[in-house]
Structure formats: C-alpha cells, structure tokens
Design a protein around this motif. Structure first.
Motif, PDB file in Angstrom:
ATOM      1  N   ALA A 668      -2.780 -12.731 -12.094  1.00  0.00           N
ATOM      2  CA  ALA A 668      -1.695 -13.645 -11.705  1.00  0.00           C
ATOM      3  C   ALA A 668      -0.354 -13.114 -12.207  1.00  0.00           C
ATOM      4  N   ALA A 669      -0.321 -12.656 -13.453  1.00  0.00           N
ATOM      5  CA  ALA A 669       0.930 -12.125 -14.000  1.00  0.00           C
ATOM      6  C   ALA A 669       1.347 -10.874 -13.231  1.00  0.00           C
ATOM      7  N   GLY A 670       0.392  -9.999 -12.979  1.00  0.00           N
ATOM      8  CA  GLY A 670       0.686  -8.763 -12.254  1.00  0.00           C
ATOM      9  C   GLY A 670       1.225  -9.033 -10.859  1.00  0.00           C
ATOM     10  N   ASP A 671       0.591  -9.980 -10.157  1.00  0.00           N
ATOM     11  CA  ASP A 671       1.012 -10.263  -8.778  1.00  0.00           C
ATOM     12  C   ASP A 671       2.394 -10.917  -8.737  1.00  0.00           C
ATOM     13  N   GLU A 672       2.693 -11.757  -9.727  1.00  0.00           N
ATOM     14  CA  GLU A 672       4.036 -12.355  -9.806  1.00  0.00           C
ATOM     15  C   GLU A 672       5.070 -11.254 -10.000  1.00  0.00           C
ATOM     16  N   LEU A 673       4.736 -10.322 -10.881  1.00  0.00           N
ATOM     17  CA  LEU A 673       5.659  -9.209 -11.142  1.00  0.00           C
ATOM     18  C   LEU A 673       5.910  -8.395  -9.874  1.00  0.00           C
ATOM     19  N   GLU A 674       4.831  -8.182  -9.118  1.00  0.00           N
ATOM     20  CA  GLU A 674       4.994  -7.395  -7.885  1.00  0.00           C
ATOM     21  C   GLU A 674       6.029  -8.034  -6.959  1.00  0.00           C
ATOM     22  N   LYS A 675       5.971  -9.370  -6.895  1.00  0.00           N
ATOM     23  CA  LYS A 675       6.861 -10.073  -5.961  1.00  0.00           C
ATOM     24  C   LYS A 675       8.331  -9.923  -6.315  1.00  0.00           C
ATOM     25  N   ILE A 676       8.653  -9.699  -7.603  1.00  0.00           N
ATOM     26  CA  ILE A 676      10.076  -9.662  -7.978  1.00  0.00           C
ATOM     27  C   ILE A 676      10.531  -8.286  -8.458  1.00  0.00           C
ATOM     28  N   THR A 677       9.664  -7.300  -8.284  1.00  0.00           N
ATOM     29  CA  THR A 677      10.063  -5.957  -8.723  1.00  0.00           C
ATOM     30  C   THR A 677      10.547  -5.136  -7.526  1.00  0.00           C
ATOM     31  N   ASP A 678      11.609  -4.409  -7.750  1.00  0.00           N
ATOM     32  CA  ASP A 678      12.149  -3.528  -6.715  1.00  0.00           C
ATOM     33  C   ASP A 678      11.028  -2.611  -6.210  1.00  0.00           C
ATOM     34  N   HIS A 679      10.878  -2.588  -4.903  1.00  0.00           N
ATOM     35  CA  HIS A 679       9.816  -1.803  -4.283  1.00  0.00           C
ATOM     36  C   HIS A 679       9.806  -0.349  -4.775  1.00  0.00           C
ATOM     37  N   ALA A 680      10.995   0.175  -4.984  1.00  0.00           N
ATOM     38  CA  ALA A 680      11.110   1.582  -5.388  1.00  0.00           C
ATOM     39  C   ALA A 680      10.437   1.838  -6.735  1.00  0.00           C
ATOM     40  N   TYR A 681      10.326   0.789  -7.535  1.00  0.00           N
ATOM     41  CA  TYR A 681       9.715   0.955  -8.854  1.00  0.00           C
ATOM     42  C   TYR A 681       8.218   0.682  -8.843  1.00  0.00           C
ATOM     43  N   TRP A 682       7.738  -0.070  -7.830  1.00  0.00           N
ATOM     44  CA  TRP A 682       6.343  -0.525  -7.867  1.00  0.00           C
ATOM     45  C   TRP A 682       5.386   0.651  -7.725  1.00  0.00           C
ATOM     46  N   PRO A 683       4.452   0.797  -8.647  1.00  0.00           N
ATOM     47  CA  PRO A 683       3.646   2.020  -8.697  1.00  0.00           C
ATOM     48  C   PRO A 683       2.440   2.034  -7.762  1.00  0.00           C
ATOM     49  N   LEU A 684       2.203   0.938  -7.028  1.00  0.00           N
ATOM     50  CA  LEU A 684       0.991   0.866  -6.204  1.00  0.00           C
ATOM     51  C   LEU A 684       1.330   0.565  -4.755  1.00  0.00           C
ATOM     52  N   PRO A 685       0.605   1.148  -3.807  1.00  0.00           N
ATOM     53  CA  PRO A 685       0.779   0.740  -2.414  1.00  0.00           C
ATOM     54  C   PRO A 685       0.479  -0.766  -2.294  1.00  0.00           C
ATOM     55  N   THR A 686       1.290  -1.457  -1.505  1.00  0.00           N
ATOM     56  CA  THR A 686       1.146  -2.911  -1.417  1.00  0.00           C
ATOM     57  C   THR A 686       0.090  -3.316  -0.383  1.00  0.00           C
ATOM     58  N   TYR A 687      -0.227  -4.611  -0.382  1.00  0.00           N
ATOM     59  CA  TYR A 687      -1.164  -5.129   0.624  1.00  0.00           C
ATOM     60  C   TYR A 687      -0.643  -4.851   2.032  1.00  0.00           C
ATOM     61  N   ALA A 688       0.659  -5.065   2.220  1.00  0.00           N
ATOM     62  CA  ALA A 688       1.218  -4.856   3.559  1.00  0.00           C
ATOM     63  C   ALA A 688       0.979  -3.413   3.998  1.00  0.00           C
ATOM     64  N   GLN A 689       1.182  -2.484   3.071  1.00  0.00           N
ATOM     65  CA  GLN A 689       0.959  -1.079   3.425  1.00  0.00           C
ATOM     66  C   GLN A 689      -0.522  -0.807   3.688  1.00  0.00           C
TER      67      GLN A 689
END
Ligand code: ADP
Ligand code: MG
Length: 694
Positions: A668-689
C-alpha cells in the motif's frame, strides 16, 4: 506450410506411426491392450522400444527421456542419448524394452513431503502406454509415472490413472444395473481451458517481482483497466496473432488439439481451449501447452505469465476444468437428451456427482489451493472458496419434483428469433449460463472453475473421479440389493434430498451467498493454509486409502508438499518485496524528494514567492517513505519469526495471517508512492506499460 491435417501429430508416435513402424502382430497386440485397458507384456514392450527408436531417429531425435510429473506442478525430464559404443570408436543407436519401461531418476531431488530422505535416493519412472510418446526439442519423450524405491507415489499421474480405472469400474457396475449391456469401457474426459497473460520481455526483465515471483508485488492501478469490456473476444493485436499462430502450430505438431483462442476479460489476457480428451492425455497435453506457451512467447519477445494473479485489481487467470464420463461407444453419460426427466441413467449419475461434490467439497477445494490462487478465489472474478454446484433451473426442477413426488412439467424448447429475415433461427438452451459457480453443469459436462492457471489439473480430476467413483460404488451396492426402475428413482430422489445443499443456482460472488452457504453448513476455506490440512480429515484418508488411490502416508506427504510450497512461495515474495522497496523504491523516492526540496530552496534563495505544492508533496513523500521503511521492517520481523515455527500447518497459518498482511501494508505504501512520484524517477515499468505493451 503444409495443411494442418498433414502436420498435425507429426511429432507424435501415435497409432498412425505405430501402424507404420511396428510389426503387424505387435500393432494388433497394442490395440488389444488399449481396448481392454491392460498393460503391455515384454514382447510388446520390445517391439515398441524398437519401433519408437527407429521412428524417433528418422524424425531427427537424438535423445530419449521419461517425461514425468513430480509434485512440482511442472514436468521433469532427464535426457539420455540413443547411443551405445561399438569397437573401433563407432556407435550404434540403442534403446531397449527395459529403457522404455523403466527409468531411474534420483528421487531425493523432487518433493516427497518427508517420504524420501536424501540417503534413500532411488526412484523409478515407468512408461504410461495410455499416452503417446512424442518428440520435443530432439528428444523422444515417454510419458511416465514416478514412484519411490519403496513404491510410494511421488507424482501427479499415478493417482490420476488409478482414479480413472476406479471410476470406470464403478460406472460400469452402475450402467449394467441400469440395463446397459453394451458399454465395455467408461472414460473420464477432460477439456482444460487455459488462461494466461502476455507481457513484453524487456519490461518483464526490469521487474524483480515478475522475474522471481511471476507476479507484480507492487503496482498502482492504471487509469484504464478492463472496465470498458473491450478486450474480451476483441480483435487481436498483430504480435499476439503471430504468437497464437505459432503456438497452435507447435501444439498441433505435438498432437495437442488446441482449438479456441481468444482474448480474455483483462487487457493482455488470453485463453486457449483444446478439444477434450481422456483425462490422462488431456492433463499431459495441458502440461505441454503451458511449456510451449512459455517457449513461443520468448521467441516473440514476450513472456507468458501463468500466475493466477499477475496484476492486482485486474482479473486473474484460471483453468476451467471441463469434466465428463463417456462410454467406449462415444456416448456421453452426462448428456441429458431432449427429455432429461426421462433419462434416468443421466439423472442417477448427476445425483452421484451432487453427492460426491457435497461429501468431498473440502478435497475439491484443496485441488485449487496455492499461494497464487488464493488471490483469485473469492475476488469477484473467480468463484469463491466455497464449493457449490450450478445445475440450472430445468434440472433442479426435475430433481425437486422427484424428491417431492410431484409432477414435472417439461420445459418448452423455444426457438430464438433474431428478428431479421436473412438470419437463421436456432433453438435456445433451456437454461442460461452461470459464470460465478465453482462447478457448473454446462449442458453435457461439469465445468470446475476453481483451479489456478499455473496448476496441474491432475489432482482436480483425481478427486472428481475418486469421489464420484465412491458414490457410484455405493449406488451399485444399493441397486444390487433392490433393482428395477423404482429403486433407481428413489435413489435419485433420496440422494438429491440429502445433498441438495451443495446446489446453488444464484450469483456465487455475492455476500448473501456467503451467509447462505454458512447456514447450509458448507465449508468456506478461504486460504491455502486453512484448506490444505483438511486433506488429512478422516473421511478423505478413507476415501483415497480404501480405493487404492493414495495411502494415508502418501496423503500426508502431499499435504506437507502443498503447505511447504505455500510457505516457500510467500517467503520468496516477501523477500523480493523487501529488496524492491529498499533498493529500488526508497532510493528513487529519496532522489525525487531531494530534487523537490532543492527547488523550494532555490526559489527561496532567488527571492521568488514560495510555491506551496512542491513543499507539500515533498512532505507527503517523506511520510510515505517512512511508512514504507516501517513496512519493510515489519515484514522482515514477521519473516524472522516464521522461521522459528516448527509445525508446518502452524507456520502456514502464520504466513497466511501475519506475513500476507505485512506484505499488503508494504505494498500500500509503495503503490501510494508510485502515484505521486515523477515518472522519470520511478524505477519500475508501470501497470499501464505492462498491460498495454503487446
Ligand atoms: P463452453 O463455452 O461451454 O466453455 P466449449 O465447447 O468451448 O464450451 O468447451 C470448453 C471446453 O470444454 C473445451 O475444452 C471442450 O473441449 C471441453 N468439453 C466440451 N465437451 C466436453 C465433454 N463432454 N467433456 C469434457 N470436456 C468437454
Ligand atoms: Mg468454459
């Protein structure tokens, strides 16, 4: 490419190949043993070994292997070359009857649930002549069973074959008592529908969770999921079409009757359904199908995910196990015919299934129990963990009338009018479908929808055959005492009355059903840890022991293997989450937060007006990062505690309760972070991708 009919089965040592490569009398002997359901003698084995070798060499094979199904859910093979040295450095191709009949892999390297210690390593594989040998990657694969030196069963196939024999014997007894003098054999049939996901290989490689666990352990939901219902049966993308074409071709060469391919409900999800066959061969073919799917996906730059729940919030993958019984003359015992109320043999067998499912509901539930499938059952996309049966209104009405001795008014057969003159009319089915039932009667077969996509279907069918066989045996005993039509009628009525609590024609996904099922006293074993120990319930040990399917010791071993596997899978997932959170997510969030703070500082130093959003965001990131960190520590603590629990059932329950909930919090904490972190910084391919990558 030659016509499908030409290359279908070209890699299989089927009857056509046997006719060509076996001496005439050996082929006749083979046909006899198949018809009578007996094992081959040494003369036939000798002729078979020779013919198989010649055929395999002519088709480019260099090796042979006993291809078997240990309790890992996947198949195992150990290749030997067809080779014997000759004087002068030459070789000759060799393959003896002994090598065909028996192999000796090291049994200690496969799960045995305490049956085998490392020092008692010897195990045997033995040829199963009821499933054709085939060539895969230059190797002649001989479908085989697997047991320990001391005779204990260590595989999926042996109990399945035994259960097929058992249900056949009992079904024939009942058929005779119902006046059938013709049927010589009864065959358990299976058509397993296989669901799977395809994702882009490059994206897959970037996610440790997909690589180690086969599913995503983090991942915020994409803005578009399956809510538009536009994927199911939708037109296929070129990359998927190319994959399916090659998959079909590969499977057809291997004699697998792959027939229906379509998109499933979720984006990137697909399904393959074969034409049904005998339960044994269909199970072998399903194992082959899974293997070939993975290989072909790789050749197309994709990965085939067979996990039951690769993506949270997106439909998972199951395996619909279509099961029926038929006679050697091709008559399907579960075909109700035009007037089901008058088809007493059908109704009697239907009653047998109703009682079997009611009495052995826990065992059936267990055949669908795994850490992966726990995410799927009861999640409003698959049946709940409560086993029940859908019969439809017509059959229910017939059985109700029989129970109460009231008159039954046959349903009218309605013609479907499409409303346009040019279109053909067709007859409507008397009952609609029910997609929410764990075990639905679908016209002439039972569709068991609980098994997970990654599982072997052997155990589901072993349980169906054995439980139904047990009830048929008791029916036979009763009918042997009092025969005649009335005895059959009253047996149907009595059985239905005693076991109709298992019949539910409504929506199994609802909360009301859960409550109603509890009132009816049906089991609701929501997780693997809760379900699996019921294998050792006395009635289950008796069922399998009495009919020589599995001994109590073998049942214990299976129970242990399942629980062990459950704990191991969750342990791997938890460790992977810890690593991902600490080494990928946390540092990425840190960097982004630092950048935000530096921005705020720079504005201040430049004397620009304060921007509120970056500061607020940095704050929120900081709080969530704290939560993430605490989540990591809590999960690690739970894992450390799990190690100290010696009792396996207790350890499994600990994983179920404590580890799984710690994983949820961390996610839950990780997924919340994903939602508000700049895509350029996110280290994992997203669900959309991932979901829209192919
Ligand atoms: P549905 O749409 O009802 O699921 P299909 O005809 O597509 O029906 O069948 C689904 C699967 O059930 C296929 O694999 C098919 O071969 C199998 N099947 C059909 N009839 C039988 C039967 N009598 N016994 C076992 N499996 C069957
Ligand atoms: Mg189906």
């Amino acid at each position: 490419m030659p016509a499908l009919t030409e290359y279908f089965g070209q890699a299989v040592f089927n009857e056509e190949a046997m006719r060509q490569w076996l001496p005439e009398e050996a082929f006749a002997a083979y046909q006899r043993i198949v018809e009578e359901g007996q094992g081959p003698d040494s003369a036939l084995a000798e002729a078979m070994a020779n013919a198989m070798k010649d055929w395999a060499l002519a088709h480019g094979a260099t090796h042979f292997t006993h291809w078997f199904q240990p309790m890992t859910g996947v198949t195992a093979e150990k290749h030997d070359a067809f080779l014997a040295p000759l004087d002068g450095g030459a070789v000759m191709a060799e393959f003896s009857a002994k090598e065909l009949i028996k192999g000796e892999p090291d049994a200690s390297s496969f799960p045995s649930g305490g049956l085998r210690a490392t020092f008692e390593a010897r195990g045997y594989t033995a040829w199963d002549p009821t499933s054709y040998a085939f060539i895969k990657d230059g190797c002649l694969c001989i479908p085989s069973v697997f047991c320990a030196y001391s005779g204990e069963v260590l595989d999926e196939k042996t109990p399945l074959l035994r259960s097929m024999d058992f249900v056949e014997e009992q079904a024939l007894r009942v058929l005779r008592l119902c006046g059938d003098t013709e049927a010589k054999r009864v065959i358990a049939n299976l058509g397993p529908e296989q669901e799977y996901f395809l994702v882009d290989r490059a994206l897959f490689e970037q996610r440790p969770d997909l690589r180690f666990a086969g599913r995503t352990l983090f991942g915020a939901r994409p803005p578009k999921g399956q809510e538009m219902d536009d994927h199911y049966f939708g037109a296929m993308r070129p990359r998927v079409t190319a994959f399916m074409k090659e998959l079909d071709e590969e499977l057809w060469k291997l004699g697998v009757y792959a027939r229906t391919e379509h998109n499933e409900a979720a984006p990137a999800q697909h399904e393959l359904a074969p034409v049904f066959g005998t339960a044994n061969v269909a199970t072998d073919h399903n194992q082959l199908t899974m293997e070939v799917m993975k290989k072909v996906a790789e050749r197309h730059g994709m990965v085939c995910l067979l996990h039951e729940k690769p993506f949270e919030g997106v439909n998972g993958s199951g395996k619909h196990n279509n099961w029926s019984l038929s006679t050697d003359s091709g008559k399907n015992i579960f075909k109700p015919g035009k007037k089901p109320a008058e088809n007493k043999v059908f109704l009697l067998f239907l009653a047998a299934v109703i009682r079997a499912v009611d009495e052995y509901q826990e065992m059936l539930r267990i055949t669908a129990a795994s850490a992966g499938n726990d995410h799927r059952l009861g999640a409003n996309e698959a049946p709940p963990a409560i086993v029940s049966m859908f019969l439809g209104d017509e059959l229910t009405d017939i059985l109700e009338a029989m129970e109460h001795g009231t008159a039954y008014v046959p349903y009218e057969r309605v013609t479907m009018e499409t409303g346009a003159h040019a279109l053909p009319t067709f007859r409507k089915d008397t009952t609609d479908r029910n997609r929410t039932s764990p075990l639905a009667f679908t016209g002439n077969k039972f569709e068991f929808r609980m098994p997970g996509a990654a599982m072997s279907v052997a155990s589901a069918n072993t349980v169906l055959n054995t439980a139904v066989g047990e009830v048929l045996a008791s029916f036979a005993e009763e009918l042997e005492k009092t025969d005649g039509q009335e005895a059959i009628d009253s047996l149907i009525a009595k059985t239905y009355a005693a076991h109709k609590r298992i019949v539910f024609n409504g929506n199994s996904y609802t909360e009301e059903w859960k409550q109603e099922a509890a009132r009816r006293g049906l089991a609701n074993l929501t997780t693997t840890a809760q379900a699996v120990p019921h294998m050792l319930d006395e009635k289950n040990l008796l069922l399998f022991g009495r009919h020589g399917i599995l001994t109590p010791a073998e049942m214990h071993s299976r129970c242990e293997i399942l629980l062990e596997n459950y704990c191991k899978v969750l342990n791997i997932e938890a460790l992977t989450m810890v690593d991902m959170a600490r080494q990928m997510i946390f540092p990425a969030v840190e960097r982004y937060q630092t950048e935000l703070c530096q921005g705020v500082l720079k504005r201040r130093q430049a004397g620009l007006p304060e921007a509120k959003a970056p500061a607020l965001l940095a704050d929120r990131l900081g709080n969530l990062a704290d939560e993430l960190w605490q989540g990591i520590e809590r999960l690690e603590k739970a894992l450390a505690e799990s190690v100290s629990i010696a009792d396996l059932s207790e350890r499994a329950l600990f994983f179920d309760k404590r580890v799984v909930s710690a994983m949820k919090d961390l996610r839950a904490a990780g997924d919340e972070l994903e939602k508000i972190t700049d895509h350029a910084y996110w280290p994992l391919p997203t669900y959309a991708q991932l979901l829209y990558s192919v």
